[in-house]
Every structure is written in C-alpha cells, then in structure tokens.
Design a protein around this motif. Structure first.
Motif, PDB file in Angstrom:
ATOM      1  N   LEU A   1       0.821  -1.218   0.000  1.00 42.07           N
ATOM      2  CA  LEU A   1       0.000   0.000   0.000  1.00 42.07           C
ATOM      3  C   LEU A   1       0.854   1.266   0.000  1.00 42.07           C
ATOM      4  O   LEU A   1       0.321   2.369   0.008  1.00 42.07           O
ATOM      5  CB  LEU A   1      -0.902   0.033   1.251  1.00 42.07           C
ATOM      6  CG  LEU A   1      -1.935  -1.078   1.369  1.00 42.07           C
ATOM      7  CD1 LEU A   1      -2.606  -1.003   2.735  1.00 42.07           C
ATOM      8  CD2 LEU A   1      -2.965  -0.964   0.257  1.00 42.07           C
TER       9      LEU A   1
ATOM     10  N   ASP B   1       0.313   4.054  -2.583  1.00 35.09           N
ATOM     11  CA  ASP B   1      -0.983   4.708  -2.404  1.00 35.09           C
ATOM     12  C   ASP B   1      -1.012   5.540  -1.134  1.00 35.09           C
ATOM     13  O   ASP B   1      -1.532   6.651  -1.101  1.00 35.09           O
ATOM     14  CB  ASP B   1      -2.073   3.648  -2.359  1.00 35.09           C
ATOM     15  CG  ASP B   1      -3.458   4.274  -2.416  1.00 35.09           C
ATOM     16  OD1 ASP B   1      -3.535   5.444  -2.823  1.00 35.09           O
ATOM     17  OD2 ASP B   1      -4.416   3.592  -2.057  1.00 35.09           O
TER      18      ASP B   1
ATOM     19  N   GLN C   1      -9.811   5.432  -0.957  1.00 34.79           N
ATOM     20  CA  GLN C   1     -10.788   4.641  -0.231  1.00 34.79           C
ATOM     21  C   GLN C   1     -10.155   3.419   0.412  1.00 34.79           C
ATOM     22  O   GLN C   1     -10.533   3.013   1.516  1.00 34.79           O
ATOM     23  CB  GLN C   1     -11.917   4.216  -1.180  1.00 34.79           C
ATOM     24  CG  GLN C   1     -13.096   3.541  -0.495  1.00 34.79           C
ATOM     25  CD  GLN C   1     -13.788   4.467   0.500  1.00 34.79           C
ATOM     26  OE1 GLN C   1     -13.802   5.675   0.301  1.00 34.79           O
ATOM     27  NE2 GLN C   1     -14.341   3.900   1.557  1.00 34.79           N
ATOM     28  N   THR C   2      -9.168   2.839  -0.240  1.00 33.24           N
ATOM     29  CA  THR C   2      -8.490   1.662   0.304  1.00 33.24           C
ATOM     30  C   THR C   2      -7.802   1.991   1.624  1.00 33.24           C
ATOM     31  O   THR C   2      -7.905   1.249   2.613  1.00 33.24           O
ATOM     32  CB  THR C   2      -7.457   1.132  -0.702  1.00 33.24           C
ATOM     33  OG1 THR C   2      -8.105   0.851  -1.935  1.00 33.24           O
ATOM     34  CG2 THR C   2      -6.789  -0.130  -0.168  1.00 33.24           C
TER      35      THR C   2
ATOM     36  N   GLU D   1     -10.389   2.627   4.420  1.00 32.93           N
ATOM     37  CA  GLU D   1     -10.953   1.387   4.950  1.00 32.93           C
ATOM     38  C   GLU D   1      -9.958   0.681   5.869  1.00 32.93           C
ATOM     39  O   GLU D   1     -10.342   0.134   6.912  1.00 32.93           O
ATOM     40  CB  GLU D   1     -11.356   0.459   3.795  1.00 32.93           C
ATOM     41  CG  GLU D   1     -12.490   0.978   2.922  1.00 32.93           C
ATOM     42  CD  GLU D   1     -13.774   1.175   3.716  1.00 32.93           C
ATOM     43  OE1 GLU D   1     -14.011   0.425   4.687  1.00 32.93           O
ATOM     44  OE2 GLU D   1     -14.550   2.081   3.366  1.00 32.93           O
ATOM     45  N   GLU D   2      -8.690   0.677   5.481  1.00 35.92           N
ATOM     46  CA  GLU D   2      -7.679   0.065   6.341  1.00 35.92           C
ATOM     47  C   GLU D   2      -7.576   0.800   7.671  1.00 35.92           C
ATOM     48  O   GLU D   2      -7.439   0.195   8.732  1.00 35.92           O
ATOM     49  CB  GLU D   2      -6.317   0.072   5.633  1.00 35.92           C
ATOM     50  CG  GLU D   2      -6.207  -0.911   4.478  1.00 35.92           C
ATOM     51  CD  GLU D   2      -6.196  -2.349   4.977  1.00 35.92           C
ATOM     52  OE1 GLU D   2      -5.804  -2.590   6.143  1.00 35.92           O
ATOM     53  OE2 GLU D   2      -6.592  -3.243   4.196  1.00 35.92           O
TER      54      GLU D   2
END
Length: 621
Positions: free
Chosen positions: A37, A40, A93-94, A97-98
């Motif tokens: 990640l 990002d 969004q990823t 959410e994490e």
C-alpha cells in the motif's frame, strides 16, 4: 557504525501512534503485505525520516534479548507530539478502509486508546482551517471550503459506529468529548453549523445520547439568544436598509472573532437575502433553523407525523425546556422549538399548555417559575394559530376560575392589597387572560354574538379588575389599554376609572446616576415578556410563520367602529338585560389610547402614557 534509516510516515495523534507501537509485534511477512500500500498511502506529503537505531525487526529481537535501549528510543520517537497528524480522511478509499479497520482493532485490543480515538474523530467535525503566513504573521485564517467535507463527515460517523461495535460503552465515553470539543460560540457560522449538524446526526444512531445532545445544543443556542435581543437585531437590520449596505455593514461593530471570513459575493451567494446583519443573530438563525429541520425530520415519516417518535422527542424537549428555557428571562427565539413541535398535532399543544398550567398553579414552585409559566401560556394561546377556539376557551376557564379562587382566599386575609412580591403568579395569570382576550376576542365573538357575549360575561372580568389586588396597575399598559377598550366596547367591564386612578398613583422615580438625576416610571413591575413575540430570524421564521398568528393593527374603519356602542337589538333578550342601555367610549379617551404605533413588530403597542406629574421620588411596587 551509523544506524540504518527507516523511512516511514509517522502519525501524530494517539491512535495512529499506537498503531506504530502495535506493529512492533508484526512479522516481516506482515510488513511485506503492508508495503504493497506504500505507493498509495504515501502519495501526498513527503515521508518523514526518523532514526530508530535499527529496523523494527532488529529492535524487537534486541528487546527480547533484554536490550531495551533501541526499543525505548523507538517509543519516544513515536510519541513525539511534534509529529504531524496523519491526514487519513483525504486518502484513497483503500487507505480509509484500512484505517477504519485499524481503529476497530485498536480499541478492541487496548480500550485505553478509546478516548484518544474518539477525540481525534470528533476533531474532524468542523472544517479545517486554512492559514496563510508571511513570516511569522497570519495574513489569512479562514474555513477551508473543501468539496469533500460531507464525505469526510460520513467517514467520521462510520468510524464512530465501527468503534461502538467493538466497545458498546462508546456513547458513554463520547458525550464528554462532544461537550469539550464544542466550538466557542463566537466562532464562524460555518464552524458552528458543521459541528451542530454532526451532533444531531450522532443522536440518530446513538439514541441514548439524544437528550444530552439536544440539551447541549439548546444551551449553546440560548447563550447566543441572550446576546442578541430583538431590538438589537431590528436596529441592525434597519440601519443596513437605511445605509443601503449588506450583511457585512455592522461587522466592525459586532464582529466577535478575528478568524471569521466576512467576504461575500451577492451573485455567488443566492441565499444572501436570508443573511442576518447582526452577526450573533446570523449564528443563532443558522443553528435554530438546523434544530427545527431536525425536529421535523425526526417527527415526520413518509410525510406524516409519527406519534411515537414525536412523543419521545416531546419528552426530551419538555425536560430541556423546564431546565433551560423556563428559568431564563427574556430569551427571544430559542423557545420556538417547542412552538414548532406543538404545531404538528393538537395533542402536543394541549400537553404543553397542561404542563405550563401545572407549573403556574403549583405553590411549591418558585414564584419566578410560576410567572414565567403564565407568560408562556398567554403568549402561546395568543400566537398559536393551530390552537382551536374550544381549547382557548377551556384554558380561559381554567385561568379565570383559578383567579376567582385566589381572590376568595384573599378576601379575608391581611395581604389583600396590590403587591407584586406577594401576588406575582396572580398578576401573571391575569395578564395571560387579558393578552389572550385581546388576541382572540374576534373569534370568541364571531358567529353567534349573543352566545359569545354570554360566555365572556360568565368569566366575570369585573370582579378581577375591581379587586383590591388591582391587576390593571401591575400588568403592561399596552395589554391593559387594549383590554379596557375592547371590554368597554362590549360593555363587559369599564376599566378607565381604575386606569386613571392608577396613573395618578404611579408617580415617577428620580434615580441618581453617573450622568445626573433621571426620571423613570415603572411601567413593567411584573417584569413581563411575551416569549412568542414575532420571530425576526429570516431562516427560522420560515418554519414558524405558517402556524403563527400575527398582530393585526386596527384599520381606521375598525377604530371608528369601536367608538360605537353595541346596538340594543343585537342582544335584546329577556336573559341579556346586562347590555341594555348604550354606554360608549368618548372620542377623546378613545383616540388617546389608540395612537398608531410607530414601530410595532407584531404585539399590541404601548398606547397609554402614565401621568408624569408630580415629580416625586418613589420606588415602584
């Protein structure tokens, strides 16, 4: 040999710091998964470089062997308060959410971090500030008009609900934080609006907090209300009209917060016409209209009033009303939340009147509360367009009957004389009756005039007016004179002899002030106010006006009609001989009492001027 560098983005808040501490127990495999990640997660600000004294795995290995120096260094670096907060809301969004999953795991494993996490989330309930500096000087400080603000608020509310699933006691810990984080009432309208909006939204999914949240919001509204009197608001609006200036005309006089953005473009802001010139009134209007919208949303389901939901909300609001509104003197607008709620169904209006009636007649209540209840009853009966005539008559019957019983108990006593301190609730009830009669007399006499007059005669106003307690001396002159004129017209009771006698006794008071002696006349010994006088807040009045009875000034024709006595043939009947004989009002007396008011906003104006002579120092009763 120099220790290797570990590149990472370090959070500054307690929850994110705890995240890094917990990752000390992660394996290399876990770290490898998280690195996917990285592109990002770290695509916005540059990374912060911190010297840990080794990699995380090496630090943990040393710690297990008993070498704790590097571990303590890592802990201190992660708890550094100067590390900037992680801007997680504006990430992909990823990542969001994490982060939400991390918050849930954190508070479930270590509830000690519950408060910091909740505090962090609540801090996002207001728009971020944008500060532009030149050297060490702030040249601009204003709200950030971020288009993603609604979405960010949605995410924050999701975070609270996720945490609550792991920690059921979350609402109990959350409420003190909501109180603590409430912006100062002098902050910008946008800041206050966003925070109150989010508070009311919390009350929907945490219903156990609704009462406390509503009490908090109404308490803050009340602080604004008492700092923006109706007269100040009207003066500011009138000054803006006369000078041709807009809502920003009085900012130099009233502006209360240096960080407020005061630049507006009329074309870019189509709702500018709804803006209040007075800045405190503008804040109050925005927040009160928000509360009224919330009340409607709660009570209406599919366009119809939901009785159960409205009852529950009524119970919360009437308790808050008793605690905050009833003891507060001369608040102008906040109390309209009860007026609006009661307009949804007659049953709620009647429940409100019954509640006030119990407050008024209960001798165990403080006199000030009983008097305030009387003010609310009179103002509510007069102004609530949704209250039918039968309810008005029922309330008049209750009030007048109580007044007669009160007089019965005083006839043989030693306190049967005019004194506000002794008989405050009595005078308040008298004024409620007079005020209601002034507003509703046309309805009471419409249709069958004879039946209407018979009903009014049965109230026996004469005994109340002629009593030794002398309510005409205590009640507001404006109310007294309208009552006297209307009752004289219909020959119910003749008040002018008593009024003239009271005026001769109401001598002015000479008071010593720093500017010299001043002459004052006590025209409001009861310290009366009418809580439902017209709402002058532009947004909020849109909710109130459709169910509100305005005061209609009498036309020239109506004034002339009032000079004429009732014709005998209208009520000439065996049983109605009390009206035989024509007793009218002399033109000079009538014209004196009905001068056209110059600045009436919807209440009967003060029309009767007390006698101003002789000038003898005297303290009013």
């Amino acid at each position: 040999m120099a220790a290797p560098l570990l590149h990472t983005r370090l959070p500054g808040d307690a929850a994110a710091s705890a995240s890094a501490v917990k990752t000390l127990g992660a394996t290399r495999t876990g770290l490898s998964d998280m690195l996917t990640l990285e592109n990002d997660f770290f695509n916005s600000p540059p990374r912060k470089t911190v010297r840990f004294g080794g990699t995380v795995t090496e630090v943990l290995v040393k710690y297990k062997k008993g070498e704790t120096n590097d571990f303590e260094l890592l802990k201190n670096q992660l708890s550094d308060p100067d590390i900037k907060r992680l801007q997680w809301l504006n990430r992909s969004q990823t990542v969001v959410e994490e982060y939400l999953a991390f918050l849930g795991n954190l508070v479930s494993a270590q509830t000690v971090f519950l408060r910091p996490c909740l505090s962090m989330i609540v801090s996002h309930f207001v728009p971020p500030r944008v500060v532009i500096k030149e050297g060490d000087v702030d040249v601009s400080d204003s709200d950030d008009e971020d288009d993603n603000l609604p979405a960010n608020f949605d995410t924050c509310h999701r975070a609270l609900q996720i945490i609550a699933r792991y920690v059921p006691s979350t609402p109990w810990f959350l409420m003190p934080i909501l109180v603590e984080k409430f912006p100062f009432v002098r902050k910008s309208e946008r800041t206050l609006e966003c925070y109150v909006h989010n508070l009311l939204r919390i009350s929907v999914y945490f219903p156990t907090l609704r009462h406390e949240i509503l009490e908090l919001v109404i308490e803050k509204l009340l602080k604004l209300d008492v700092n923006a009197s109706r007269q100040d608001i009207e003066d500011a609006e009138e000054a803006a009209i006369q000078t041709g200036s807009g809502p920003d005309a009085t900012e130099g006089l009233f502006n209360m917060d240096e960080d407020e953005d005061t630049e507006y473009d009329t074309k870019a802001d189509p709702q500018r016409l709804d803006r209040m010139v007075h800045p405190v009134a503008e804040r109050l209007d925005i927040l009160l209209s928000l509360l009224l919208s919330y009340i409607k949303d709660v009570c209406y389901v599919d366009g119809k009033v939901d009785n159960n939901k409205t009852k529950d909300l009524y119970r919360d609001l009437i308790t808050i009303f008793d605690k905050l509104l009833l003891p507060t003197h001369a608040s102008c607008h906040v109390q309209f939340f009860m007026f609006y709620l009661c307009s949804f169904k007659l049953g709620f209006a009647e429940a409100f009147l019954e509640h006030l009636w119990k407050k008024l007649q209960d001798p165990n209540n403080p006199a000030i509360i009983r008097q305030a209840a009387g003010n609310y009853i009179g103002s509510f009966l007069a102004r609530a367009k949704f209250i039918p005539l039968i309810t008005v008559k029922s309330c008049l019957d209750l009030l007048v009957n109580w007044l007669h019983i009160y007089l019965n108990n005083q006839d043989s006593g030693t306190k049967a004389f005019c004194d506000v301190a002794l008989h405050g609730p009595f005078y308040s009830a008298c004024q409620a009756v007079f005020y209601t009669f002034v507003f509703r007399h046309k309805q009471l006499l419409s249709g069958n005039l004879k039946e209407g007059l018979r009903y009014l005669q049965s109230l026996n106003f004469e005994r109340i007016v002629m009593s030794q307690l002398n309510p005409l001396k205590i009640c507001l002159p404006s109310v007294v004179n309208f009552f006297a004129t209307i009752t004289s017209k219909y020959q119910l009771v003749f008040c002018y002899t008593i009024i003239e006698r009271n005026n001769r006794q109401m001598l002015p008071v000479i008071r010593n002030t720093a500017g010299g002696d001043s002459v004052q006349t006590c025209t409001n010994p009861l310290d009366t106010f009418f809580p439902f006088d017209p709402c002058v807040l532009k947004r909020s009045k849109k909710f109130i006006d459709p169910v509100y009875q305005i005061w209609e000034d009498m036309s020239a024709e109506e004034l002339q009609e009032f000079k004429k006595p009732i014709k005998k043939e209208v009520v000439d009947d065996e049983d109605d001989d009390f009206l035989k004989g024509e007793v009218g009002i002399t033109p000079s007396s009538f014209d004196t009492h009905f001068r056209s008011p110059s600045s009436s906003v919807g209440s009967p104006p003060v029309l009767y001027l007390p006698d101003q002579s002789p000038l003898i120092a005297r303290i009013c009763d």
